[in-house]
Structure formats: C-alpha cells, structure tokens
Design an enzyme around this catalytic site. Structure first.
Site, PDB file in Angstrom:
ATOM      1  N   LYS A  32       0.851  -1.188   0.000  1.00 20.93           N
ATOM      2  CA  LYS A  32       0.000   0.000   0.000  1.00 20.93           C
ATOM      3  C   LYS A  32       0.885   1.235   0.000  1.00 20.93           C
ATOM      4  O   LYS A  32       1.783   1.372   0.820  1.00 20.93           O
ATOM      5  CB  LYS A  32      -0.895   0.018   1.247  1.00 20.93           C
ATOM      6  CG  LYS A  32      -1.775   1.268   1.328  1.00 20.93           C
ATOM      7  CD  LYS A  32      -2.809   1.155   2.451  1.00 20.93           C
ATOM      8  CE  LYS A  32      -2.341   1.671   3.782  1.00 20.93           C
ATOM      9  NZ  LYS A  32      -2.300   3.142   3.899  1.00 20.93           N
ATOM     10  N   ASP A  59      -3.470   4.350  -1.899  1.00 16.90           N
ATOM     11  CA  ASP A  59      -4.432   4.793  -0.880  1.00 16.90           C
ATOM     12  C   ASP A  59      -4.452   6.323  -0.822  1.00 16.90           C
ATOM     13  O   ASP A  59      -3.853   6.935   0.047  1.00 16.90           O
ATOM     14  CB  ASP A  59      -3.977   4.190   0.462  1.00 16.90           C
ATOM     15  CG  ASP A  59      -4.855   4.570   1.634  1.00 16.90           C
ATOM     16  OD1 ASP A  59      -5.993   5.010   1.412  1.00 16.90           O
ATOM     17  OD2 ASP A  59      -4.383   4.414   2.780  1.00 16.90           O
ATOM     18  N   LEU A  60      -5.165   6.937  -1.799  1.00 15.54           N
ATOM     19  CA  LEU A  60      -5.203   8.404  -1.857  1.00 15.54           C
ATOM     20  C   LEU A  60      -6.552   8.976  -1.430  1.00 15.54           C
ATOM     21  O   LEU A  60      -6.705  10.188  -1.331  1.00 15.54           O
ATOM     22  CB  LEU A  60      -4.833   8.901  -3.266  1.00 15.54           C
ATOM     23  CG  LEU A  60      -3.419   8.550  -3.740  1.00 15.54           C
ATOM     24  CD1 LEU A  60      -3.176   9.108  -5.142  1.00 15.54           C
ATOM     25  CD2 LEU A  60      -2.362   9.056  -2.784  1.00 15.54           C
ATOM     26  N   LYS A  61      -7.535   8.104  -1.215  1.00 17.39           N
ATOM     27  CA  LYS A  61      -8.852   8.508  -0.674  1.00 17.39           C
ATOM     28  C   LYS A  61      -9.427   9.743  -1.372  1.00 17.39           C
ATOM     29  O   LYS A  61      -9.630  10.799  -0.759  1.00 17.39           O
ATOM     30  CB  LYS A  61      -8.750   8.777   0.828  1.00 17.39           C
ATOM     31  CG  LYS A  61      -8.263   7.611   1.659  1.00 17.39           C
ATOM     32  CD  LYS A  61      -8.340   7.908   3.146  1.00 17.39           C
ATOM     33  CE  LYS A  61      -7.900   6.757   4.004  1.00 17.39           C
ATOM     34  NZ  LYS A  61      -6.449   6.487   3.988  1.00 17.39           N
ATOM     35  N   LEU A  62      -9.706   9.605  -2.659  1.00 23.24           N
ATOM     36  CA  LEU A  62     -10.211  10.763  -3.412  1.00 23.24           C
ATOM     37  C   LEU A  62     -11.600  11.200  -2.934  1.00 23.24           C
ATOM     38  O   LEU A  62     -12.434  10.359  -2.575  1.00 23.24           O
ATOM     39  CB  LEU A  62     -10.272  10.432  -4.909  1.00 23.24           C
ATOM     40  CG  LEU A  62      -8.945  10.624  -5.667  1.00 23.24           C
ATOM     41  CD1 LEU A  62      -7.907   9.606  -5.261  1.00 23.24           C
ATOM     42  CD2 LEU A  62      -9.180  10.550  -7.174  1.00 23.24           C
ATOM     43  N   ASP A  64     -14.008  14.581  -4.245  1.00 21.48           N
ATOM     44  CA  ASP A  64     -14.137  15.882  -4.924  1.00 21.48           C
ATOM     45  C   ASP A  64     -15.405  15.822  -5.774  1.00 21.48           C
ATOM     46  O   ASP A  64     -16.164  14.851  -5.679  1.00 21.48           O
ATOM     47  CB  ASP A  64     -12.876  16.151  -5.774  1.00 21.48           C
ATOM     48  CG  ASP A  64     -12.596  17.642  -5.942  1.00 21.48           C
ATOM     49  OD1 ASP A  64     -13.553  18.408  -6.182  1.00 21.48           O
ATOM     50  OD2 ASP A  64     -11.422  18.048  -5.852  1.00 21.48           O
ATOM     51  N   ASN A  67     -16.769  15.086 -11.669  1.00 20.77           N
ATOM     52  CA  ASN A  67     -15.952  15.256 -12.871  1.00 20.77           C
ATOM     53  C   ASN A  67     -14.453  15.235 -12.559  1.00 20.77           C
ATOM     54  O   ASN A  67     -13.654  14.634 -13.286  1.00 20.77           O
ATOM     55  CB  ASN A  67     -16.335  16.570 -13.571  1.00 20.77           C
ATOM     56  CG  ASN A  67     -15.668  16.681 -14.916  1.00 20.77           C
ATOM     57  OD1 ASN A  67     -15.831  15.820 -15.764  1.00 20.77           O
ATOM     58  ND2 ASN A  67     -14.868  17.733 -15.091  1.00 20.77           N
ATOM     59  N   THR A 119     -11.865   5.536  10.919  1.00 21.47           N
ATOM     60  CA  THR A 119     -11.916   4.997  12.287  1.00 21.47           C
ATOM     61  C   THR A 119     -11.489   6.045  13.316  1.00 21.47           C
ATOM     62  O   THR A 119     -11.670   5.861  14.508  1.00 21.47           O
ATOM     63  CB  THR A 119     -11.049   3.730  12.425  1.00 21.47           C
ATOM     64  OG1 THR A 119      -9.801   3.971  11.792  1.00 21.47           O
ATOM     65  CG2 THR A 119     -11.706   2.536  11.790  1.00 21.47           C
ATOM     66  N   ARG A 181      -2.707  -6.773  14.453  1.00 23.71           N
ATOM     67  CA  ARG A 181      -1.525  -6.935  15.302  1.00 23.71           C
ATOM     68  C   ARG A 181      -1.335  -8.408  15.644  1.00 23.71           C
ATOM     69  O   ARG A 181      -2.321  -9.146  15.771  1.00 23.71           O
ATOM     70  CB  ARG A 181      -1.688  -6.158  16.619  1.00 23.71           C
ATOM     71  CG  ARG A 181      -1.655  -4.639  16.443  1.00 23.71           C
ATOM     72  CD  ARG A 181      -0.276  -4.159  15.977  1.00 23.71           C
ATOM     73  NE  ARG A 181      -0.190  -2.729  15.796  1.00 23.71           N
ATOM     74  CZ  ARG A 181      -0.400  -2.074  14.648  1.00 23.71           C
ATOM     75  NH1 ARG A 181      -0.751  -2.735  13.565  1.00 23.71           N
ATOM     76  NH2 ARG A 181      -0.251  -0.770  14.585  1.00 23.71           N
ATOM     77  N   ARG A 211       3.281  -1.354  10.699  1.00 26.01           N
ATOM     78  CA  ARG A 211       4.406  -1.496  11.629  1.00 26.01           C
ATOM     79  C   ARG A 211       4.741  -2.900  12.112  1.00 26.01           C
ATOM     80  O   ARG A 211       5.926  -3.192  12.288  1.00 26.01           O
ATOM     81  CB  ARG A 211       4.196  -0.528  12.810  1.00 26.01           C
ATOM     82  CG  ARG A 211       4.401   0.916  12.375  1.00 26.01           C
ATOM     83  CD  ARG A 211       3.768   1.897  13.319  1.00 26.01           C
ATOM     84  NE  ARG A 211       2.315   1.838  13.245  1.00 26.01           N
ATOM     85  CZ  ARG A 211       1.495   2.558  14.001  1.00 26.01           C
ATOM     86  NH1 ARG A 211       1.992   3.387  14.890  1.00 26.01           N
ATOM     87  NH2 ARG A 211       0.190   2.465  13.855  1.00 26.01           N
TER      88      ARG A 211
END
Ligand code: C5P
Length: 234
Positions: A32, A59-62, A64, A67, A119, A181, A211
């Site tokens: 990622k 993972d840029l989480k657009l 807007d 268009n 989250t 984890r 991590r």
C-alpha cells in the site's frame, strides 16, 4: 478472489521504501502506497514498485466533485495500480464517476474500494462536527451499500465491521481491514485490533499491516507469519 496481506509502506521517501522491499528478494508482497510517499515521490514511485513486480493499493482517498474524481481516476488507471479508493461520503454520483474514469477502453480496471467513516471519527465527533446523528454503525453500513450500488468492489473498514459489511452487502463485497496486530505484539496507536487469524475468521478479504512488518527485526519473517496466520497456511 484470494485473501492477501497488504503491507502499508508508510515510509517518507523512495530510498527507505526500496531498501525495505529489497529485503524480500524473490517474494513480491502486495503493498500500500499512501499520501506521504506518493506526495513525496510522485507517480514514479508507483511505476518503480510496479516494475519490480508488486501489486499496489494506492491509498489516496479521493473526494471531490464527480468530474474531477473521474479525470483523476483516469490517470490512476493508466498508472496500472491494482487497487485504489475514494471516500464514500463523496456520495453515489462521485463513486459512479470514479468507476467510469477508472475503466479502461478494454473494460478492465483496478479494484475500487470506499472509505466509509474513518476509524478516527467516533459517534460524538460525527454528531458535533458534521451533524450526522444516526448511529455510526448504521452510517457505515449505508455508506457501504451506497458503494456497492455504485458498482464499487468493497470498503476499507475496521476488522470489527467486516462481518456485518458482508452480511449487508454480500460475501463477494470486499473488506480491506487495517488495525492488525500479532497476539504477542505491540499495538502502538491502534485502538481496536485483531490478529491475522481473527481477521481471517471474521471474513476479511485483505488485511493491511504496517508497523508489525515494517518495524520488525526481520520484516520478511513477520510478513510470512502474517500471511500464514491470515490464510491459515493455505
Ligand atoms: O502500522 P499499522 O499496521 O497501524 O498501519 C495501518 C495502515 O492502515 C496505515 O497506513 C494507516 O494509515 C492505515 N489505516 C488505518 N486505519 C484506517 C484506515 C487506514 O490504520 N481506518
């Protein structure tokens, strides 16, 4: 669709990332790339990691107007990423535009998943800041359904929500879950965590692990342990 472990490459730059991936030699984990690395290095880091044979979740989480998201997604589909994402709160017209932009001329496209409620947002913040007064669970499931109805492939969610997302949206709808984890590991700043084996049991399709692998003394061994626990050794 096979289950897989996605390593969150939360590194500040190319040198650290390539040094980390170099440890894997012949293994090619799904990785990622998030905002930090992408904004630091630009699209070249995606091309470079792709050329080394890795699958990439960008993972840029657009979020807007439709268009703009459609045009941006067109660029990402040319970058040949394997998975990317949008905020479901951008609403269904935006998500449908994202799919349109992402779909190549031959009909193929990367997987597209939606972030429901982050989250880091809890019930109180949601009510006070964005005036959403419905139970957060209900909001998450409504966003997941909107994503499904808009043609998306799945959602990023807490492992604790994965089971319910599948019951509401169907077993084929993908759940990509961070917050993983090892049972004997440090949980760091994550609050609600699950082991890879638990994430498997509750039906996660992909786990995103940062991590516990990137900071391990032996990252390859930690990755392999994760994969074995998550896929049940298959
Ligand atoms: O290091 P760690 O395993 O906590 O990394 C988890 C990764 O998943 C990070 O890249 C983090 O930004 C991402 N993530 C998360 N929780 C979310 C969404 C994404 O931890 N709700």
């Amino acid at each position: 669709m096979g289950k897989d472990v996605i390593i969150a490459c939360d590194f500040p730059g190319k040198a650290e990332t390539l040094e980390f991936l170099g440890k894997f030699e012949n293994r090619k984990p799904f990785v990622k790339i998030g905002m930090e690395l992408f904004y630091a290095e630009g699209p070249d880091i995606v091309r470079e990691i792709k050329a080394r044979g890795h699958k990439i979740f960008l993972d840029l989480k657009l979020h807007d107007i439709p268009n703009t998201v459609k045009s941006a997604m067109k660029v990402l589909s040319r970058l040949d990423v394997d998975m990317c994402n949008v905020h479901a709160s951008g609403t269904s017209p935006m998500m449908r535009a994202a799919i349109e932009g992402l779909t190549r001329e031959d009909g193929s496209r990367p997987l597209l998943i939606a972030v429901t409620q982050l989250t880091s947002t809890d019930q109180q913040t949601m009510e006070r800041d964005i005036l959403i007064e419905r139970p957060i669970d209900e909001v998450v499931m409504k966003y997941a359904l909107n994503a499904k109805d808009s043609g998306l492939d799945g959602v990023v969610c807490s492992p604790l929500e994965a089971e319910k997302v599948h019951s509401v949206c169907g077993p084929e709808f993908l759940t990509v879950t961070p917050g993983v984890r090892f049972a004997d590991g440090d949980i760091g700043d994550q609050k609600r965590v699950m082991t890879p084996a638990e994430a498997n049991r509750i039906g996660s399709d992909y786990i995103v692990v940062g991590r516990p692998v990137t900071k391990a003394d032996d990252p390859v061994k930690a990755y392999e342990r994760c994969l074995t626990e998550f896929t049940g050794g298959i």
